[in-house]
Design a protein around this motif. Sequence first.
Motif, PDB file in Angstrom:
ATOM      1  N   TRP A 142      44.261 -62.562  48.774  1.00  0.00           N
ATOM      2  CA  TRP A 142      45.127 -63.513  49.473  1.00  0.00           C
ATOM      3  C   TRP A 142      46.560 -63.413  48.970  1.00  0.00           C
ATOM      4  N   HIS A 143      46.748 -63.364  47.651  1.00  0.00           N
ATOM      5  CA  HIS A 143      48.102 -63.283  47.100  1.00  0.00           C
ATOM      6  C   HIS A 143      48.785 -61.967  47.505  1.00  0.00           C
ATOM      7  N   GLN A 144      48.021 -60.900  47.555  1.00  0.00           N
ATOM      8  CA  GLN A 144      48.578 -59.630  48.034  1.00  0.00           C
ATOM      9  C   GLN A 144      48.978 -59.755  49.508  1.00  0.00           C
ATOM     10  N   SER A 145      48.146 -60.460  50.275  1.00  0.00           N
ATOM     11  CA  SER A 145      48.427 -60.678  51.703  1.00  0.00           C
ATOM     12  C   SER A 145      49.698 -61.489  51.877  1.00  0.00           C
ATOM     13  N   GLN A 146      49.848 -62.524  51.061  1.00  0.00           N
ATOM     14  CA  GLN A 146      51.045 -63.364  51.151  1.00  0.00           C
ATOM     15  C   GLN A 146      52.306 -62.548  50.892  1.00  0.00           C
ATOM     16  N   ALA A 147      52.165 -61.535  50.054  1.00  0.00           N
ATOM     17  CA  ALA A 147      53.310 -60.668  49.738  1.00  0.00           C
ATOM     18  C   ALA A 147      53.553 -59.628  50.829  1.00  0.00           C
TER      19      ALA A 147
END
Length: 92
Positions: free
Chosen positions: A18-23
Amino acid sequence: MNKKQRIVEENTVLLDLWHQSQAGDSVAFCHLADKLYRTIFNYAVHFTSDREFIKDSIQELMINVWEKRQKIEIQFVTIYFLKSLRNQLLQE
């Protein structure tokens, strides 16, 4: 490994995606969607038996989440997607 440990570990993996996606990492978002798909599909069957409607709803959910990803704060990834899909299905 007990069930609670497995859930915590799974959420850690999903949160990382998710955090990679947000980036802006679309590949990570695809992996996230793949990992969640069966779970949220099986959950949606409790609300409707129309499998095509469920597939369309999940696709719509994923598009909406991707577009709003920078504004969304998630602590428990699976729960967020289950609740979001439930709300979407009930609205339609």
